[in-house]
Scaffold this active site. Structure first.
Site, PDB file in Angstrom:
ATOM      1  N   GLY A 151       0.828  -1.207   0.000  1.00 30.48           N
ATOM      2  CA  GLY A 151       0.000   0.000   0.000  1.00 30.48           C
ATOM      3  C   GLY A 151       0.857   1.250   0.000  1.00 30.48           C
ATOM      4  O   GLY A 151       2.031   1.215  -0.367  1.00 30.48           O
TER       5      GLY A 151
ATOM      6  N   LEU B 169       0.486   3.704  -2.052  1.00 33.85           N
ATOM      7  CA  LEU B 169       0.845   3.569  -3.466  1.00 33.85           C
ATOM      8  C   LEU B 169       1.320   4.888  -4.063  1.00 33.85           C
ATOM      9  O   LEU B 169       0.825   5.954  -3.742  1.00 33.85           O
ATOM     10  CB  LEU B 169      -0.373   3.069  -4.254  1.00 33.85           C
ATOM     11  CG  LEU B 169      -0.943   1.733  -3.760  1.00 33.85           C
ATOM     12  CD1 LEU B 169      -2.137   1.340  -4.607  1.00 33.85           C
ATOM     13  CD2 LEU B 169       0.111   0.634  -3.772  1.00 33.85           C
ATOM     14  N   HIS B 170       2.294   4.774  -4.953  1.00 32.60           N
ATOM     15  CA  HIS B 170       2.812   5.933  -5.688  1.00 32.60           C
ATOM     16  C   HIS B 170       2.912   5.541  -7.164  1.00 32.60           C
ATOM     17  O   HIS B 170       2.516   4.421  -7.555  1.00 32.60           O
ATOM     18  CB  HIS B 170       4.155   6.378  -5.114  1.00 32.60           C
ATOM     19  CG  HIS B 170       5.154   5.262  -4.952  1.00 32.60           C
ATOM     20  ND1 HIS B 170       5.678   4.567  -6.023  1.00 32.60           N
ATOM     21  CD2 HIS B 170       5.704   4.700  -3.841  1.00 32.60           C
ATOM     22  CE1 HIS B 170       6.525   3.658  -5.590  1.00 32.60           C
ATOM     23  NE2 HIS B 170       6.554   3.704  -4.269  1.00 32.60           N
TER      24      HIS B 170
ATOM     25  N   GLY C 133       5.244   4.593  -8.917  1.00 28.58           N
ATOM     26  CA  GLY C 133       6.006   3.368  -9.193  1.00 28.58           C
ATOM     27  C   GLY C 133       5.102   2.145  -9.147  1.00 28.58           C
ATOM     28  O   GLY C 133       5.154   1.269 -10.029  1.00 28.58           O
ATOM     29  N   HIS C 134       4.264   2.069  -8.118  1.00 27.53           N
ATOM     30  CA  HIS C 134       3.318   0.948  -8.043  1.00 27.53           C
ATOM     31  C   HIS C 134       2.367   0.970  -9.245  1.00 27.53           C
ATOM     32  O   HIS C 134       2.044  -0.069  -9.826  1.00 27.53           O
ATOM     33  CB  HIS C 134       2.465   1.047  -6.774  1.00 27.53           C
ATOM     34  CG  HIS C 134       3.226   0.901  -5.495  1.00 27.53           C
ATOM     35  ND1 HIS C 134       3.393   1.941  -4.618  1.00 27.53           N
ATOM     36  CD2 HIS C 134       3.862  -0.162  -4.945  1.00 27.53           C
ATOM     37  CE1 HIS C 134       4.076   1.522  -3.568  1.00 27.53           C
ATOM     38  NE2 HIS C 134       4.389   0.263  -3.743  1.00 27.53           N
TER      39      HIS C 134
ATOM     40  N   ASP D 103      13.909  -2.236  -5.734  1.00 24.36           N
ATOM     41  CA  ASP D 103      14.305  -3.225  -4.720  1.00 24.36           C
ATOM     42  C   ASP D 103      15.004  -4.379  -5.450  1.00 24.36           C
ATOM     43  O   ASP D 103      14.491  -5.498  -5.508  1.00 24.36           O
ATOM     44  CB  ASP D 103      13.071  -3.699  -3.961  1.00 24.36           C
ATOM     45  CG  ASP D 103      12.424  -2.566  -3.196  1.00 24.36           C
ATOM     46  OD1 ASP D 103      13.096  -1.964  -2.340  1.00 24.36           O
ATOM     47  OD2 ASP D 103      11.249  -2.241  -3.478  1.00 24.36           O
TER      48      ASP D 103
ATOM     49  N   ARG E  28       8.479   5.303   1.529  1.00 28.66           N
ATOM     50  CA  ARG E  28       9.198   5.893   2.678  1.00 28.66           C
ATOM     51  C   ARG E  28       9.682   7.316   2.402  1.00 28.66           C
ATOM     52  O   ARG E  28      10.089   8.003   3.346  1.00 28.66           O
ATOM     53  CB  ARG E  28      10.381   5.004   3.065  1.00 28.66           C
ATOM     54  CG  ARG E  28       9.932   3.684   3.664  1.00 28.66           C
ATOM     55  CD  ARG E  28      11.061   2.882   4.268  1.00 28.66           C
ATOM     56  NE  ARG E  28      10.564   1.785   5.078  1.00 28.66           N
ATOM     57  CZ  ARG E  28      10.472   0.516   4.666  1.00 28.66           C
ATOM     58  NH1 ARG E  28      10.857   0.180   3.459  1.00 28.66           N
ATOM     59  NH2 ARG E  28       9.990  -0.411   5.479  1.00 28.66           N
TER      60      ARG E  28
HETATM   61  O1  PAF Z   1       8.140  -4.533  -2.188  1.00 23.74           O
HETATM   62  C1  PAF Z   1       7.191  -4.588  -1.375  1.00 23.74           C
HETATM   63  O2  PAF Z   1       6.320  -3.720  -1.322  1.00 23.74           O
HETATM   64  C2  PAF Z   1       7.093  -5.756  -0.404  1.00 23.74           C
HETATM   65  O3  PAF Z   1       8.358  -6.180  -0.001  1.00 23.74           O
HETATM   66  C3  PAF Z   1       6.272  -6.932  -0.951  1.00 23.74           C
HETATM   67  C4  PAF Z   1       6.911  -7.546  -2.188  1.00 23.74           C
HETATM   68  C5  PAF Z   1       4.856  -6.464  -1.287  1.00 23.74           C
HETATM   69  C6  PAF Z   1       6.156  -8.032   0.106  1.00 23.74           C
HETATM   70  O4  PAF Z   1       5.562  -7.560   1.266  1.00 23.74           O
END
Ligand code: PAF
Length: 291
Positions: A38, A40-41, A43-44, A157, A194
């Site tokens: 959640g 969300l930005h 990128g998501h 990540d 973050r």
């Molecule tokens: O990258 C994330 O947001 C989290 O590490 C994930 C992959 C949703 C697992 O909780």
């Protein structure tokens, strides 16, 4: 008149969602899955857009996973703007949002965790013991609830993408792992939930991560020795006020030492105030000059 697409459905029960996804796939639909915590930005939403472009139906999850946070980390204060997140996912055409209660993922008495070695050991794995075990465990559990054709993860990540790919391969999970490019602010800061924690002053300093990676890419092309590049990356971060956790160049697919001809990745992580940020940049293979 064309029928409007089915509305977004928020599902808390893993068995219900699993049945719906399997039924859609049995019907010949390709399903994409975007796991998130959640907050969300863009990128998501880029992951959702990629999934939507490549699949007939998209599922996303919102679950702030307690087991990937260490003691004293930001689990409690992690932002949870649920209404805004659901609006964003609905607007992006997501069909299902999996939003389980903790007990649906970790039933009372749960005693099973997935531990990944290899790419999970160094860097984030060293700074945040147990983090990748929490990630691998929850991603496996989410993939059981959402048995999609493909799952979409962000390259920001980078180490997480390697850990997930390793786990998916080792456990033979029938899903394609798709890694999508990092989305950045105009000054180069990688989008992260973050970033919202940063004070105005730390937000200005945060550009040091991107600058350190740009410096690494520039020096990499000059065939400068790795130790020299890594020291320059660290200096740049420290000059920007970042308390450095690591600044390193390693093989992109294993996070082991770079060998001649292997694609590399520059990794940086550090803290600005109480906010921890990570970023990375892929580097092309370089020749025998290697190290
Ligand atoms: O990258 C994330 O947001 C989290 O590490 C994930 C992959 C949703 C697992 O909780």
């Amino acid at each position: 008149m064309a029928a409007s697409p089915p509305a977004i459905e928020v599902v808390a029960d893993p068995a219900v969602l699993r049945a719906a996804v399997l039924a859609a796939r049995a019907d010949g639909r390709r399903v994409g899955f975007v796991p998130t915590m959640g907050a969300l930005h863009a990128g998501h939403l880029a992951l959702v857009a990629r999934a939507a472009a490549e699949c007939d139906l998209v599922a996303a999850s919102i679950f702030v996973n307690p087991t990937q946070f260490g003691p004293g980390e930001d689990f409690e204060r992690y932002p949870r703007p649920v209404v805004a997140d659901l609006e964003a996912l609905a607007g992006a055409g997501v069909r299902w949002v999996f939003a389980p209660p903790v007990a649906a993922i970790y039933p009372p008495g749960h005693a099973t965790r997935i531990v990944v070695d290899g790419p999970a050991v160094g860097f984030e794995g060293a700074v945040r013991p147990g983090h990748f075990s929490g990630v691998a465990t929850v991603v496996c559990r989410l993939l059981l609830a959402v048995p999609a054709d493909a799952a979409y993860f962000g390259a920001k990540d980078w180490q997480q993408t390697l850990v997930v790919k390793r786990m998916v391969c080792d456990l033979g999970l029938p899903v394609e792992v798709v890694v999508c490019p990092t989305v950045r602010e105009p000054d180069g800061l990688a989008l992260s939930s973050r970033n919202a924690y940063l004070s105005a002053a730390d937000r200005r300093r945060a550009v040091a991560l991107q600058e350190s990676l740009a410096l690494a890419a520039e020096m990499w092309l000059t065939e400068a020795p790795l130790a020299v590049i890594e020291a320059a990356m660290r200096d740049r971060l420290e000059a920007g006020g970042v308390a450095v956790d690591y600044a390193a160049i390693v093989a992109a697919d294993s996070l082991e030492s770079v060998t001649a001809g292997s694609a590399a990745v520059a990794l940086v992580a550090g803290r600005l105030g109480s906010t921890r940020l990570i970023d990375n940049r892929l580097l092309p293979p370089r020749g025998e000059a290697g190290r």
